[in-house]
Design a protein around this motif. Sequence first.
Motif, PDB file in Angstrom:
ATOM      1  N   GLU A   6       4.799   7.771   4.532  1.00 35.98           N
ATOM      2  CA  GLU A   6       3.856   7.732   3.433  1.00 35.98           C
ATOM      3  C   GLU A   6       2.689   6.817   3.774  1.00 35.98           C
ATOM      4  N   SER A   7       1.539   7.122   3.225  1.00 36.66           N
ATOM      5  CA  SER A   7       0.370   6.268   3.402  1.00 36.66           C
ATOM      6  C   SER A   7      -0.583   6.469   2.238  1.00 36.66           C
ATOM      7  N   GLY A   8      -1.515   5.538   2.090  1.00 35.59           N
ATOM      8  CA  GLY A   8      -2.577   5.696   1.114  1.00 35.59           C
ATOM      9  C   GLY A   8      -2.495   4.801  -0.103  1.00 35.59           C
ATOM     10  N   GLY A   9      -1.413   4.069  -0.257  1.00 31.35           N
ATOM     11  CA  GLY A   9      -1.326   3.184  -1.407  1.00 31.35           C
ATOM     12  C   GLY A   9      -2.241   1.985  -1.266  1.00 31.35           C
ATOM     13  N   GLY A  10      -2.315   1.190  -2.330  1.00 32.16           N
ATOM     14  CA  GLY A  10      -3.149  -0.006  -2.275  1.00 32.16           C
ATOM     15  C   GLY A  10      -3.529  -0.494  -3.647  1.00 32.16           C
ATOM     16  N   LEU A  11      -4.524  -1.368  -3.661  1.00 32.05           N
ATOM     17  CA  LEU A  11      -5.040  -1.958  -4.890  1.00 32.05           C
ATOM     18  C   LEU A  11      -6.354  -1.276  -5.261  1.00 32.05           C
ATOM     19  N   VAL A  12      -6.461  -0.880  -6.507  1.00 31.44           N
ATOM     20  CA  VAL A  12      -7.672  -0.204  -6.976  1.00 31.44           C
ATOM     21  C   VAL A  12      -7.960  -0.645  -8.401  1.00 31.44           C
ATOM     22  N   GLN A  13      -9.220  -0.643  -8.768  1.00 32.83           N
ATOM     23  CA  GLN A  13      -9.603  -0.997 -10.129  1.00 32.83           C
ATOM     24  C   GLN A  13      -9.371   0.169 -11.077  1.00 32.83           C
TER      25      GLN A  13
END
Length: 120
Positions: A6-13
């Motif tokens: 899996e990839s693409g996660g993270g912190l976003v507003q």
Amino acid sequence: QVQLVESGGGLVQPGGSLRLSCAASGSILRINSMGWYRQGPGKERELVATITSGGNTVHADSVKGRFTISRDNAKNTVYLQMNSLKVEDTSVYYCNIEATMHWGQTYTHWGQGTQVTVSS
């Protein structure tokens, strides 16, 4: 047997977008259904969206109109495009596939999970 990356996660507003990917590899003859689930803090794992080998999709009511699941059968990859993200979308997102192996048996496999955090 089967590896899911899996990839693409993270912190976003809030209001932002992310795109998750999940690539499957291994002794796969055929991938039947593919999907995404999520588990927020203190919550049970819940369905986000699924897609069949023929492209039929189901999206949870909470994400309809904001998230879109798709797949690339040639790459054994499933995607989740997430738009208009909300704080309540914060969760660990898990990829799930049902695959028939070369020896004929069908199994369900889970990815390791990717964190999505929506915060200002």
